[in-house]
Motif scaffolding. Structure first.
Motif, mmCIF file in Angstrom:
data_model
loop_
_atom_site.group_PDB
_atom_site.id
_atom_site.type_symbol
_atom_site.label_atom_id
_atom_site.label_comp_id
_atom_site.label_asym_id
_atom_site.label_seq_id
_atom_site.Cartn_x
_atom_site.Cartn_y
_atom_site.Cartn_z
ATOM 1 N N ASP A 207 0.942 -1.408 0.071
ATOM 2 C CA ASP A 207 0.048 0.055 0.131
ATOM 3 C C ASP A 207 0.630 1.264 -0.033
ATOM 4 O OD1 ASP A 207 -2.301 -1.526 0.141
ATOM 5 O OD2 ASP A 207 -2.555 -1.492 2.142
ATOM 6 N N ILE A 208 0.347 2.544 -0.621
ATOM 7 C CA ILE A 208 1.220 3.498 -0.618
ATOM 8 C C ILE A 208 1.113 3.988 0.865
ATOM 9 C CG2 ILE A 208 1.196 6.007 -1.442
ATOM 10 C CD1 ILE A 208 0.019 4.776 -3.910
ATOM 11 N N ALA A 209 2.512 4.601 1.228
ATOM 12 C CA ALA A 209 2.561 5.066 2.731
ATOM 13 C C ALA A 209 2.651 6.598 2.689
ATOM 14 C CB ALA A 209 3.580 4.291 3.388
ATOM 15 N N ALA A 210 3.180 7.070 1.474
ATOM 16 C CA ALA A 210 3.521 8.510 1.582
ATOM 17 C C ALA A 210 3.451 9.051 0.009
ATOM 18 C CB ALA A 210 4.824 8.676 2.156
ATOM 19 N N LEU A 223 4.440 14.580 -7.418
ATOM 20 C CA LEU A 223 4.058 13.812 -6.018
ATOM 21 C C LEU A 223 4.816 12.264 -6.526
ATOM 22 C CD1 LEU A 223 0.434 13.906 -5.408
ATOM 23 C CD2 LEU A 223 2.190 15.521 -4.375
ATOM 24 N N VAL A 224 5.890 12.066 -5.471
ATOM 25 C CA VAL A 224 6.411 10.550 -5.653
ATOM 26 C C VAL A 224 5.899 9.551 -4.495
ATOM 27 C CG1 VAL A 224 8.435 9.367 -5.392
ATOM 28 C CG2 VAL A 224 8.632 11.768 -6.175
ATOM 29 N N PRO A 225 4.908 8.607 -5.072
ATOM 30 C CA PRO A 225 4.326 7.656 -4.274
ATOM 31 C C PRO A 225 5.297 6.788 -3.613
ATOM 32 C CG PRO A 225 3.819 7.183 -6.375
ATOM 33 C CD PRO A 225 4.440 8.526 -6.709
ATOM 34 N N LYS A 226 5.248 6.308 -2.360
ATOM 35 C CA LYS A 226 6.166 5.337 -1.748
ATOM 36 C C LYS A 226 5.185 4.447 -0.939
ATOM 37 C CE LYS A 226 10.254 6.947 -3.000
ATOM 38 N NZ LYS A 226 11.241 6.494 -3.707
ATOM 39 N N THR A 227 5.666 3.099 -1.139
ATOM 40 C CA THR A 227 4.872 2.303 -0.194
ATOM 41 C C THR A 227 5.551 1.909 0.961
ATOM 42 O OG1 THR A 227 5.999 0.207 -1.282
ATOM 43 C CG2 THR A 227 4.349 0.828 -2.421
#
Length: 438
Positions: A207-210, A223-227
């Motif tokens: 899941d994306i965490a940030a 926006l850079v999605p990080k799990t």
């Protein structure tokens, strides 16, 4: 041309994947070392706040239940803007436990004109949690995003025609006169205390965490999605690069909102994270240095990450006031003079480079000043591969000039809802490599 002459290098990650979620790690430390200081946060006023592993987990869980009661659902986005503080920690981890995604934002301009377009990108920003500012810019920002109107009952309500249509509420660290319709962080905690029977959603490591923001140097920040898995991977890289253990005390002057400042070292190895909420509001490098030294001495920090300018300021001092095992720096090109801190101040000097997209990219370790040269980026970060390619995307021989491509165990997946910028940042032939430098 044989493969040994190609401009390719790597440093394999020896540790296995930490396949769990960030709340899983919080729960582990709350059980294993409940009374250990997870974070120590200083301010220039002299305050020193200690947050234990148990308190952090319990308050974050309570905050999550408050958010769920207020209507936050899994995969919702929540804008977040706090200095390094307990509010940042409890809000961030509480958002994750509620199944939502924190969008970590830093204001560069008054009225938030740089932030509002960013908050519009996800399309499902349901709440904004932020610190109050001393000037009027916070009022102007709130007026811009709330666009309130007075109803027949004299009650202020949100208009439907507003800049962020999905927005449900705004929470501040303290109430502001004229914005009584905004709740506070304490209000959400109190709500969570009343609804302890709420069941929090299941979380997956993928899941994306940030959502982390790029610098915005080329326009609106991306926006850079990080799990969860990726954020813990960043922490594993730092722990390996800095050779850290749970008994270490880690000082960092970086903001929690940044990839290099995110509290992932604690999450991975349990080392106490020491920081400051307001050191960069001081007027001069000398004042910042004095304050930083005071913190490092008070908490006996063994590993310290500071800006190159502070390392240079420390070298100007006649007296060595600190003696950490490791002094790390990076973020800007580092001159060889910085390496003079070893062995005078520390046993090892470490220079780190990275990007929001990739996390850590390279690391240079020096146990003598002579080991370091101007702007030396060193070797690949643990788990990173890098190579230099020509204009056609072919890997070049060593010592030739070209584009630097890097990749890690978790490929950069692209900017959130921005395919054009994603395509420009990745090579369409060399799968999963990120174009670092030209």
């Amino acid at each position: 041309m044989d493969h040994f002459s190609l401009s390719y290098d790597q440093l394999p990650m020896t540790e296995p994947y930490m396949y769990c979620t960030i709340p899983d790690r919080l729960q582990y430390y709350a059980t294993d070392t409940p009374n250990k200081a997870a974070f120590i946060i200083h301010s220039k006023s002299g305050s020193r706040e200690v947050i234990t592993c148990k308190d952090l987990y319990q308050q974050s869980q309570t905050f999550a239940k408050g958010l769920v009661h207020l209507g936050i659902k899994k995969n919702d986005t929540i804008g977040l803007s706090f200095p390094n503080s307990k509010e940042w920690l409890v809000s961030t981890f509480g958002i994750l436990m509620a199944g939502a995604v924190p969008l970590h934002m830093t204001f560069k301009y008054k009225y938030g004109r740089d932030i509002i377009p960013v908050l519009q990108i996800p399309g499902n920003c349901k709440a904004i949690l932020m610190a109050n500012e001393k000037d009027n810019s916070i009022r102007d920002f709130l007026n811009n995003i709330l666009t309130r109107s007075e109803t027949e009952t004299k009650k202020m309500e949100l208009k439907k025609e507003r800049l962020i249509p999905s927005l449900k509420f705004v929470a501040l660290d303290n109430s502001i006169t004229g914005f009584e319709d905004c709740c506070t962080i304490s209000d959400i905690l109190i709500t969570g205390t009343k609804y302890q029977n709420i069941t929090l959603p299941f979380l997956d490591p993928d899941d994306i965490a940030a959502f982390l923001l790029t610098s915005g140097s080329t326009g609106i920040s991306k926006l850079v999605p990080k799990t969860h898995l990726q954020m813990l991977e960043v922490g594993q890289g730092f722990v390996a690069a800095l050779n850290m253990e749970s008994c270490d005390v880690y000082f960092s002057d970086r903001l929690f909102d940044w990839g290099a400042g995110y509290p992932c070292i604690f999450l991975v190895c349990g080392a106490t994270h020491v920081t400051s909420s307001d050191q960069f509001t001081l007027q001069s490098i000398s004042e910042i240095c004095n304050f930083t030294i005071k913190i490092i001495k008070q908490d006996n920090c063994t590993v310290c990450q500071i800006l190159p300018a502070l390392a240079m300021e420390i070298l100007k001092r006649d007296k060595n006031e600190i003696s950490p095992r490791v002094l790390a720096t990076g973020g800007v090109p580092v001159p060889k003079q910085c390496a003079q801190v070893v062995p005078r101040v520390c046993k090892e000097f470490i220079c780190i480079y990275g990007t929001t997209e990739m996390g850590g990219v390279s690391v240079k370790r020096s146990q003598a000043a002579s080991d370091f040269s101007d702007y030396n980026i060193g070797k690949p970060w643990p788990g990173v591969e890098m190579k230099v390619v020509d204009t056609e995307g072919k890997t070049m021989p060593r010592n030739e000039v070209g584009e630097l491509f890097v990749r890690n165990r978790f490929a950069f997946g692209g900017y959130h809802r921005n395919p054009d910028k994603t395509n420009k940042s990745q090579d369409v032939v060399q799968i999963s490599f990120y174009v670092m430098l030209s």
